[in-house]
Scaffold this active site. Structure first.
Site, short mmCIF file in Angstrom:
data_model
loop_
_atom_site.label_atom_id
_atom_site.label_comp_id
_atom_site.label_asym_id
_atom_site.label_seq_id
_atom_site.Cartn_x
_atom_site.Cartn_y
_atom_site.Cartn_z
N LYS A 1 19.44 -64.39 -6.93
CA LYS A 1 20.50 -64.83 -6.04
C LYS A 1 21.64 -63.81 -6.03
O LYS A 1 21.80 -63.04 -6.99
CB LYS A 1 21.08 -66.18 -6.53
N ARG B 1 10.80 -77.05 -5.86
CA ARG B 1 9.60 -77.71 -5.34
C ARG B 1 8.40 -77.48 -6.25
O ARG B 1 7.47 -78.28 -6.28
CB ARG B 1 9.34 -77.24 -3.91
#
Length: 507
Positions: free
Chosen positions: A283, A357
């Site tokens: 990130k 996920r």
């Protein structure tokens, strides 16, 4: 702050201040006749002449110190026709904060007033719950790592009492207030966990918190470590924790009071990424520190169980919390790696920053195989795309079971958690095709929140009632209000509690 009750009418009431809630254009002195009996000076208090009861307005009326009620803290609700439960919560929070600023030790609220201020579709008991919950949330502060305390910092009031007219406290009023107290406690637990720094709130720390709840309330708690998870075949979860020095945990916590052991449980699965760097798909540095809150789904479930422990509802409930850090390392998963999930399906990992996920899909498979749940709800700070779509105050609700979706949305709205339904269009599943595996873990940028939900949908068995809650927006806030000083919000704790207490409607 403790929650107490005083019965016996105005002659028996004792408080350093009484909070009253006033609608615009309705005289302060007519709020409650019993209060006027207890504090007759209220009808001539000079400050009352200037009080207009606008929304968020708070006025302090001082009487002679010899009276058992020497102060009244009047809180405006605005126009009666505009009143909502959210406004009542905010008013209770604003009022109790003013009491704290005044260094009032003991605060009262006249119980008889609660029914008169209830919005049309609600009653006095719901208002009692909201006043208690709002007041407790209004006092929330996270300052445990401050070593230099502010000398001017006022202490919280010692107690808030509901002042009753009769000789006894009605059982239903007692229950409503205790429910408000329990859910505020649960939200405080969730807020503390989200606000805690990632070097403290690790997967092991979350496991110890679950175990502490288990010891206190008799919950069954199991904790599985890295080796067990890998040997079970949780390849997707393992792909996330492979690069982390802090050892991953899968935490199972179960509330099963006597007589409920054979029930199909309501199962909640919460993402518990205690710090998310993005892994090899790193990130940007800006705001990365906020990624300590990427475990807000797991925190909400622990908050739920803290509340359940105070109320002991006769329903079987299971929480499953896959917890890890997502870190770059020589052992970390690379973009392009293929892993085998617990379900047997293979996934090509195109982006290691779409890690939530991956751990959720294995946890969902595990939950279905082990419990055959009555309903299965996962909640996660899953996608920035959901925040772009809905903003920071509303969570995405993905559910193809109309009754379950309506229960989540309607009960959430009642308690201040806002959800908006988003689609699970089957055609979008094409976005998750991989050239080398059964699925890719990401699709195109467009429809990112839908793609993530559809990825999880591939791991839900036919006939299982399932909902996915993307809470990335409302789980953490930079906006300060009377109800929240910023940071973790405790979002979804109350919605989950309502689902447990009210039950799941038939499909």
């Amino acid at each position: 702050m403790d929650i107490r009750f005083q019965a016996g009418g105005h002659a028996a009431w004792r408080a350093g201040a009484v909070m009253v809630f006033v609608f615009k254009d309705e005289p302060l002195a007519e709020v409650d006749s019993q209060l006027v009996e207890a504090a007759p000076w209220l009808t001539i208090a000079p400050a009352g002449n200037d009080f207009r009861a606008a929304k968020d307005e708070v006025a302090v009326l001082h009487g002679p110190p010899a009276f058992d009620i020497p102060r009244v803290v009047a809180v405006g609700l605005g126009k009666r026709e505009d009143c909502t439960l959210e406004r009542i919560r905010l008013a209770a929070a604003a009022g109790i904060r003013r009491c704290r600023d005044l260094r009032v030790e003991n605060v009262g609220v006249v119980a008889a007033q609660l029914g008169r201020m209830a919005p049309t579709e609600h009653d006095a008991l719901r208002v009692a719950e909201e006043v208690v919950c709002g007041a407790l949330l209004g006092l929330y502060r996270y300052d445990r790592f401050r070593t230099v305390k502010d000398d001017e910092r006022a202490e919280d009031p010692r107690w808030l009492a509901l002042l009753c007219e009769g000789k006894n406290v009605p059982d239903d009023l007692h229950g409503a207030a205790r429910k408000g107290e329990a859910v505020a406690l649960g939200m405080g637990v969730a807020r503390d966990l989200v606000n805690g720094p990632a070097n403290i709130v690790t997967p092991a720390f979350l496991a110890s918190e679950a175990e502490a709840l288990g010891r206190k309330h008799g919950f069954r708690v199991e904790v599985l470590g890295r080796d067990e998870l890998s040997s079970m075949g949780m390849g997707a979860f393992a792909s996330v924790f492979r690069g982390a020095e802090e050892e991953a945990r899968l935490i199972v916590i179960e509330h099963a009071p006597a007589g409920t052991e054979e029930q199909q449980p309501l199962v909640f699965v919460g993402k518990g990424v205690t710090f998310d760097t993005g892994g090899i798909s790193l990130k940007p540095a800006a705001k990365m520190h906020e990624m300590k809150g990427d475990m807000a789904g797991a925190a909400a479930i622990l908050g739920l169980f803290a509340a359940l422990g105070e109320r002991d509802l006769p329903r079987r409930v299971v929480g499953v919390l896959p917890c890890t850090e997502n870190m770059p390392d020589g052992r970390a998963t690379r973009p392009g790696d293929v892993v085998t999930t617990l379900s047997g399906k293979t996934v090509e990992i195109l982006n290691t920053d779409a890690e939530g996920r991956l751990l959720l899909c294995d946890a969902l498979t595990y939950a279905q195989r082990r419990w055959q749940p009555e309903a299965l709800v996962d909640l996660a700070t899953l996608t920035g795309a959901c925040v772009v779509a809905l903003g920071t105050e509303v969570a995405g609700l993905f559910c193809d079971d109309a009754a379950l979706a309506d229960a989540i949305a309607s009960r959430g709205e009642t308690v201040g958690d806002l959800f908006w339904p988003l689609p699970l269009w089957k055609s979008y599943a094409e976005n998750l095709k991989s050239d080398v595996a059964d699925l890719a873990n990401v699709g195109p940028r467009e429809g990112g929140a839908v793609n993530a939900a559809l990825f999880l949908r591939q791991f839900i068995d036919d006939g299982v009632r399932w909902a996915h809650l993307d809470i990335a927006g409302p789980a953490f806030t930079a906006k300060k209000s009377a109800l929240c000083p910023g940071g973790g919000t405790g979002f979804a704790v109350r919605t989950l509690f309502e689902l447990v207490s009210e039950g799941i409607p038939a499909a």
